[in-house]
Scaffold this motif. Structure first.
Motif, PDB file in Angstrom:
ATOM      1  N   GLN A  41       0.851  -1.185   0.000  1.00  0.00           N
ATOM      2  CA  GLN A  41       0.000   0.000   0.000  1.00  0.00           C
ATOM      3  C   GLN A  41       0.894   1.244   0.000  1.00  0.00           C
ATOM      4  OE1 GLN A  41      -3.363  -0.574  -0.094  1.00  0.00           O
ATOM      5  NE2 GLN A  41      -2.911  -2.759  -0.057  1.00  0.00           N
ATOM      6  N   CYS A  42       1.505   1.512  -1.136  1.00  0.00           N
ATOM      7  CA  CYS A  42       2.478   2.619  -1.162  1.00  0.00           C
ATOM      8  C   CYS A  42       2.445   3.357  -2.506  1.00  0.00           C
ATOM      9  CB  CYS A  42       3.883   2.090  -0.889  1.00  0.00           C
ATOM     10  SG  CYS A  42       4.414   0.792  -2.023  1.00  0.00           S
ATOM     11  N   TYR A  43       1.235   3.646  -2.961  1.00  0.00           N
ATOM     12  CA  TYR A  43       1.125   4.218  -4.300  1.00  0.00           C
ATOM     13  C   TYR A  43       0.606   5.655  -4.313  1.00  0.00           C
ATOM     14  CZ  TYR A  43       1.993  -0.536  -5.749  1.00  0.00           C
ATOM     15  OH  TYR A  43       2.573  -1.771  -5.918  1.00  0.00           O
ATOM     16  N   TYR A  46       2.669  10.762  -1.609  1.00  0.00           N
ATOM     17  CA  TYR A  46       3.564  10.991  -0.477  1.00  0.00           C
ATOM     18  C   TYR A  46       4.513   9.811  -0.269  1.00  0.00           C
ATOM     19  CZ  TYR A  46       0.070  14.573   0.385  1.00  0.00           C
ATOM     20  OH  TYR A  46      -0.784  15.649   0.242  1.00  0.00           O
ATOM     21  N   LEU A  47       3.986   8.606  -0.328  1.00  0.00           N
ATOM     22  CA  LEU A  47       4.852   7.438  -0.172  1.00  0.00           C
ATOM     23  C   LEU A  47       5.768   7.268  -1.372  1.00  0.00           C
ATOM     24  CD1 LEU A  47       2.382   6.733   1.877  1.00  0.00           C
ATOM     25  CD2 LEU A  47       3.397   4.461   1.816  1.00  0.00           C
ATOM     26  N   ARG A  48       5.255   7.552  -2.566  1.00  0.00           N
ATOM     27  CA  ARG A  48       6.118   7.453  -3.750  1.00  0.00           C
ATOM     28  C   ARG A  48       7.293   8.422  -3.659  1.00  0.00           C
ATOM     29  NH1 ARG A  48       3.866   4.722  -8.240  1.00  0.00           N
ATOM     30  NH2 ARG A  48       5.822   5.236  -9.267  1.00  0.00           N
ATOM     31  N   LYS A  49       7.009   9.633  -3.203  1.00  0.00           N
ATOM     32  CA  LYS A  49       8.074  10.623  -3.066  1.00  0.00           C
ATOM     33  C   LYS A  49       9.096  10.183  -2.024  1.00  0.00           C
ATOM     34  CE  LYS A  49       8.872  15.553  -2.241  1.00  0.00           C
ATOM     35  NZ  LYS A  49       8.220  16.872  -1.938  1.00  0.00           N
ATOM     36  N   SER A  50       8.606   9.622  -0.919  1.00  0.00           N
ATOM     37  CA  SER A  50       9.507   9.141   0.127  1.00  0.00           C
ATOM     38  C   SER A  50      10.376   8.001  -0.384  1.00  0.00           C
ATOM     39  CB  SER A  50       8.694   8.673   1.343  1.00  0.00           C
ATOM     40  OG  SER A  50       9.537   8.068   2.305  1.00  0.00           O
ATOM     41  N   PHE A  86      15.992  -3.576   0.549  1.00  0.00           N
ATOM     42  CA  PHE A  86      15.910  -2.114   0.649  1.00  0.00           C
ATOM     43  C   PHE A  86      14.460  -1.655   0.747  1.00  0.00           C
ATOM     44  CE2 PHE A  86      14.708   1.459  -2.085  1.00  0.00           C
ATOM     45  CZ  PHE A  86      15.202   2.527  -1.349  1.00  0.00           C
ATOM     46  N   PHE A  87      13.606  -2.182  -0.146  1.00  0.00           N
ATOM     47  CA  PHE A  87      12.214  -1.754  -0.168  1.00  0.00           C
ATOM     48  C   PHE A  87      11.501  -2.123   1.127  1.00  0.00           C
ATOM     49  CE2 PHE A  87       7.746  -2.799  -0.775  1.00  0.00           C
ATOM     50  CZ  PHE A  87       7.265  -1.576  -1.180  1.00  0.00           C
ATOM     51  N   LEU A  88      11.657  -3.347   1.595  1.00  0.00           N
ATOM     52  CA  LEU A  88      10.948  -3.788   2.790  1.00  0.00           C
ATOM     53  C   LEU A  88      11.381  -3.005   4.025  1.00  0.00           C
ATOM     54  CD1 LEU A  88      10.932  -7.636   2.136  1.00  0.00           C
ATOM     55  CD2 LEU A  88       8.941  -6.112   2.121  1.00  0.00           C
ATOM     56  N   LYS A  89      12.668  -2.676   4.100  1.00  0.00           N
ATOM     57  CA  LYS A  89      13.136  -1.867   5.230  1.00  0.00           C
ATOM     58  C   LYS A  89      12.542  -0.463   5.175  1.00  0.00           C
ATOM     59  CE  LYS A  89      17.484  -4.204   6.326  1.00  0.00           C
ATOM     60  NZ  LYS A  89      18.954  -4.061   6.408  1.00  0.00           N
ATOM     61  N   TRP A  90      12.526   0.118   3.980  1.00  0.00           N
ATOM     62  CA  TRP A  90      11.923   1.441   3.848  1.00  0.00           C
ATOM     63  C   TRP A  90      10.444   1.391   4.203  1.00  0.00           C
ATOM     64  CZ3 TRP A  90       7.844   2.353   0.493  1.00  0.00           C
ATOM     65  CH2 TRP A  90       7.364   3.674   0.488  1.00  0.00           C
ATOM     66  N   TYR A  91       9.733   0.398   3.709  1.00  0.00           N
ATOM     67  CA  TYR A  91       8.286   0.260   3.896  1.00  0.00           C
ATOM     68  C   TYR A  91       7.941   0.128   5.381  1.00  0.00           C
ATOM     69  CZ  TYR A  91       3.605  -1.576   2.661  1.00  0.00           C
ATOM     70  OH  TYR A  91       2.263  -1.783   2.497  1.00  0.00           O
ATOM     71  N   SER A  92       8.685  -0.702   6.095  1.00  0.00           N
ATOM     72  CA  SER A  92       8.412  -0.889   7.518  1.00  0.00           C
ATOM     73  C   SER A  92       8.823   0.343   8.325  1.00  0.00           C
ATOM     74  CB  SER A  92       9.132  -2.135   8.049  1.00  0.00           C
ATOM     75  OG  SER A  92      10.528  -2.021   7.918  1.00  0.00           O
ATOM     76  N   GLN A  93       9.923   0.996   7.938  1.00  0.00           N
ATOM     77  CA  GLN A  93      10.364   2.179   8.667  1.00  0.00           C
ATOM     78  C   GLN A  93       9.385   3.335   8.494  1.00  0.00           C
ATOM     79  OE1 GLN A  93      13.022   2.284  10.827  1.00  0.00           O
ATOM     80  NE2 GLN A  93      12.043   4.227  11.403  1.00  0.00           N
ATOM     81  N   TYR A  94       8.760   3.429   7.334  1.00  0.00           N
ATOM     82  CA  TYR A  94       7.761   4.478   7.111  1.00  0.00           C
ATOM     83  C   TYR A  94       6.600   4.302   8.087  1.00  0.00           C
ATOM     84  CZ  TYR A  94       5.180   7.964   4.387  1.00  0.00           C
ATOM     85  OH  TYR A  94       4.512   9.102   3.989  1.00  0.00           O
ATOM     86  N   LEU A  95       6.217   3.060   8.329  1.00  0.00           N
ATOM     87  CA  LEU A  95       5.151   2.784   9.289  1.00  0.00           C
ATOM     88  C   LEU A  95       5.591   3.147  10.708  1.00  0.00           C
ATOM     89  CD1 LEU A  95       2.291   1.531   9.707  1.00  0.00           C
ATOM     90  CD2 LEU A  95       3.463  -0.649  10.122  1.00  0.00           C
ATOM     91  N   ILE A  96       6.806   2.774  11.071  1.00  0.00           N
ATOM     92  CA  ILE A  96       7.337   3.115  12.390  1.00  0.00           C
ATOM     93  C   ILE A  96       7.363   4.632  12.579  1.00  0.00           C
ATOM     94  CG2 ILE A  96       9.412   3.120  13.825  1.00  0.00           C
ATOM     95  CD1 ILE A  96       8.127   0.443  13.922  1.00  0.00           C
ATOM     96  N   ASP A  97       7.831   5.356  11.562  1.00  0.00           N
ATOM     97  CA  ASP A  97       7.898   6.820  11.651  1.00  0.00           C
ATOM     98  C   ASP A  97       6.518   7.430  11.859  1.00  0.00           C
ATOM     99  OD1 ASP A  97      10.620   6.632  11.277  1.00  0.00           O
ATOM    100  OD2 ASP A  97      10.559   7.162   9.150  1.00  0.00           O
ATOM    101  N   HIS A  98       5.522   6.838  11.210  1.00  0.00           N
ATOM    102  CA  HIS A  98       4.138   7.294  11.401  1.00  0.00           C
ATOM    103  C   HIS A  98       3.719   7.092  12.859  1.00  0.00           C
ATOM    104  CE1 HIS A  98      -0.227   7.458  11.202  1.00  0.00           C
ATOM    105  NE2 HIS A  98      -0.283   6.182  11.559  1.00  0.00           N
ATOM    106  N   GLY A  99       4.018   5.922  13.404  1.00  0.00           N
ATOM    107  CA  GLY A  99       3.691   5.662  14.800  1.00  0.00           C
ATOM    108  C   GLY A  99       4.355   6.642  15.740  1.00  0.00           C
ATOM    109  N   VAL A 100       5.618   6.951  15.475  1.00  0.00           N
ATOM    110  CA  VAL A 100       6.355   7.896  16.320  1.00  0.00           C
ATOM    111  C   VAL A 100       5.692   9.275  16.307  1.00  0.00           C
ATOM    112  CG1 VAL A 100       8.519   9.187  16.512  1.00  0.00           C
ATOM    113  CG2 VAL A 100       8.566   6.706  16.149  1.00  0.00           C
ATOM    114  N   ARG A 101       5.304   9.734  15.130  1.00  0.00           N
ATOM    115  CA  ARG A 101       4.686  11.069  15.024  1.00  0.00           C
ATOM    116  C   ARG A 101       3.399  11.151  15.839  1.00  0.00           C
ATOM    117  NH1 ARG A 101       6.481  10.490   9.614  1.00  0.00           N
ATOM    118  NH2 ARG A 101       4.445   9.667   8.979  1.00  0.00           N
TER     119      ARG A 101
END
Length: 272
Positions: A41-43, A46-50, A86-101
């Motif tokens: 779910q990254c289309y 905002y996610l594409r730019k990230s 690379f992709f899976l690490k980015w994808y999971s980290q984006y979720l973590i960053d959302h949780g942190v915010r």
């Protein structure tokens, strides 16, 4: 969140409200929207730019587009390739960053109540090598990063499924090892002693070297079937055992080699 806190301020102050569950994703759970087939779910823009920015940092702009899920989980193991990793690490980290915010705002806002985050049970395909459902949900490096995030922001974990299997143990361990409270609820209706025994094995494991248990438990299934005389009696015994007022544990437990394995984590909470 602010409006809710202001409206019920008195109940927060006198601890009538002592626990708040903050929604961080689909159905209030900390994950990307469900895709048991492994679709990412990254289309959106905002996610594409990230992703494009992360690919530039990794010095390979060709990695700036999401992978093709029709081949990503196939036998050639694209998910284990350098680009897949690379992709899976980015994808999971984006979720973590959302949780942190969100938690940076929510935890201080709801004090003195404790803040909890709900984590769903992604059992589909758990026994496979690719773990497609988990990875599509954003869980790439297991559950330790989630436990660490919650620990750093003084939040705790509520798991949606305490029926025992290897997946449940991993989630429970991640919370305990991180030093956070772990709560849970049953995913399926339960009215019999065997089912309650399995829940107890997760909630208060017998062979745990640190004598830990879950912090709290929510029973789902309050319906007419539960109030049948025999079922209600079994439920009463289960509640007493959960609170420690019945010592004869064995009557509730079904021996399960997975359930009896040793795990590490926190000391038992006095509030269970």
């Amino acid at each position: 969140m602010r409006s809710f806190r202001d409206e019920f301020d008195e109940l927060f102050q006198d601890l009538s409200i002592f626990k708040v569950e903050v929604g961080l994703g689909a159905r209030g759970e900390f994950r990307y929207p469900p895709s048991f087939s492994g679709e990412f779910q990254c289309y959106d823009k905002y996610l594409r730019k990230s992703l494009e920015k992360a690919a530039e940092t990794a010095q390979d702009s060709s990695w700036g587009t999401p992978p093709d899920c029709s081949t990503f989980y196939c036998d050639d193991h694209d998910y284990d390739s350098p680009r897949g990793t690379f992709f899976l690490k980015w994808y999971s980290q984006y979720l973590i960053d959302h949780g942190v915010r969100v938690l940076k705002m929510a935890v201080p806002l709801f004090e003195p109540a404790e803040t909890y985050v709900k984590l769903s049970g992604m059992h589909s395909g758990y026994a496979t090598d690719n773990h497609a459902a988990e990875r599509a949900a954003g869980f790439y490096d297991g559950y330790d990063p989630i436990g660490t995030m919650l620990r750093w922001h003084d939040a705790h974990l509520n798991f949606t499924c305490v029926e025992p299997d290897e997946f449940v143990w991993k989630v429970e361990e991640a919370g305990w090892v991180s030093g956070i409270a772990v709560s849970g609820q049953n995913a399926f209706p339960c009215y019999d002693r065997q089912g309650y025994g399995k829940i107890l094995e997760v909630a208060k494991p017998r062979n745990d070297p640190f004598d830990r248990c879950i912090y709290s438990f929510t029973y789902r299934g309050l319906d007419q079937t539960l109030f049948e005389q025999h079922n209600l009696r079994e439920f009463e015994l289960f509640v007493k055992k959960m609170h420690g007022t019945i010592k004869k544990y064995e009557d509730f437990i079904v021996d399960d080699p997975v359930a009896l394995r040793t795990r590490a984590g926190l000391k038992k909470s006095e509030r269970v």
